[in-house]
Design a protein around this motif. Structure first.
Motif, PDB file in Angstrom:
ATOM      1  N   VAL A  53      36.543  31.742  77.727  1.00  5.66           N
ATOM      2  CA  VAL A  53      36.904  30.289  77.563  1.00  5.66           C
ATOM      3  C   VAL A  53      37.726  30.888  76.363  1.00  5.66           C
ATOM      4  N   PRO A  54      38.779  30.204  76.493  1.00  2.82           N
ATOM      5  CA  PRO A  54      39.325  29.976  74.670  1.00  2.82           C
ATOM      6  C   PRO A  54      38.616  29.235  74.222  1.00  2.82           C
ATOM      7  N   ARG A  60      38.918  27.456  71.594  1.00  3.18           N
ATOM      8  CA  ARG A  60      38.653  26.251  70.538  1.00  3.18           C
ATOM      9  C   ARG A  60      38.040  25.119  71.762  1.00  3.18           C
ATOM     10  N   LEU A  61      38.089  25.509  73.181  1.00  4.31           N
ATOM     11  CA  LEU A  61      37.956  24.769  73.287  1.00  4.31           C
ATOM     12  C   LEU A  61      36.493  25.325  74.922  1.00  4.31           C
ATOM     13  N   ALA A  62      35.774  26.709  74.093  1.00  4.85           N
ATOM     14  CA  ALA A  62      34.212  26.981  73.759  1.00  4.85           C
ATOM     15  C   ALA A  62      33.117  26.076  73.075  1.00  4.85           C
ATOM     16  N   GLU A  63      34.147  25.256  71.393  1.00  5.74           N
ATOM     17  CA  GLU A  63      33.858  25.242  70.975  1.00  5.74           C
ATOM     18  C   GLU A  63      33.272  23.593  71.337  1.00  5.74           C
ATOM     19  N   ASP A  64      34.795  22.656  71.682  1.00 12.01           N
ATOM     20  CA  ASP A  64      34.399  21.592  72.145  1.00 12.01           C
ATOM     21  C   ASP A  64      32.659  21.200  72.955  1.00 12.01           C
ATOM     22  N   PHE A  65      33.287  22.522  73.814  1.00  9.57           N
ATOM     23  CA  PHE A  65      31.608  22.478  75.130  1.00  9.57           C
ATOM     24  C   PHE A  65      30.470  22.419  74.460  1.00  9.57           C
ATOM     25  N   SER A 109      28.293  20.545  71.877  1.00  9.65           N
ATOM     26  CA  SER A 109      28.376  19.937  73.019  1.00  9.65           C
ATOM     27  C   SER A 109      26.524  19.451  72.323  1.00  9.65           C
ATOM     28  N   CYS A 122      25.065  25.812  70.615  1.00 13.89           N
ATOM     29  CA  CYS A 122      26.492  25.589  68.754  1.00 13.89           C
ATOM     30  C   CYS A 122      25.448  26.598  68.389  1.00 13.89           C
ATOM     31  N   THR A 129      31.952  33.328  74.904  1.00 11.52           N
ATOM     32  CA  THR A 129      33.517  33.704  75.524  1.00 11.52           C
ATOM     33  C   THR A 129      34.377  34.408  75.715  1.00 11.52           C
TER      34      THR A 129
END
Length: 71
Positions: A24-25, A27-32, A35, A40, A48
């Motif tokens: 997972v890129p 930035r996308l991993a951070e968003d996912f 949550s 987190c 990743t």
């Protein structure tokens, strides 16, 4: 009757890391993952990357993809 396999301890030890891939890129991993506070807290890099692992005592037909943080 189901045949049983006797596991050898050497099969649990990596012999070679053959290939690395991004799951997972970042930035996308951070968003996912952020949550959920539980995931987190590990940090997004925890989830990743993974490696194709060749295990000791086993052939290349038994390679597996493993998360980088578990090696």
């Amino acid at each position: 009757m189901i045949p049983q396999t006797i596991w050898k301890e050497e099969w649990t030890k990596p012999h070679r890391l053959l290939r690395k891939r991004l799951l997972v890129p970042p930035r996308l991993a951070e968003d996912f993952f952020c949550s959920d506070d539980f995931f987190c807290s590990f940090g997004v890099s925890y989830f990743t990357l993974e490696w194709l692992v060749k295990w000791r005592g086993l052939g290349y037909d038994h390679t597996t993809w493993e998360l980088e943080t578990f090696l």
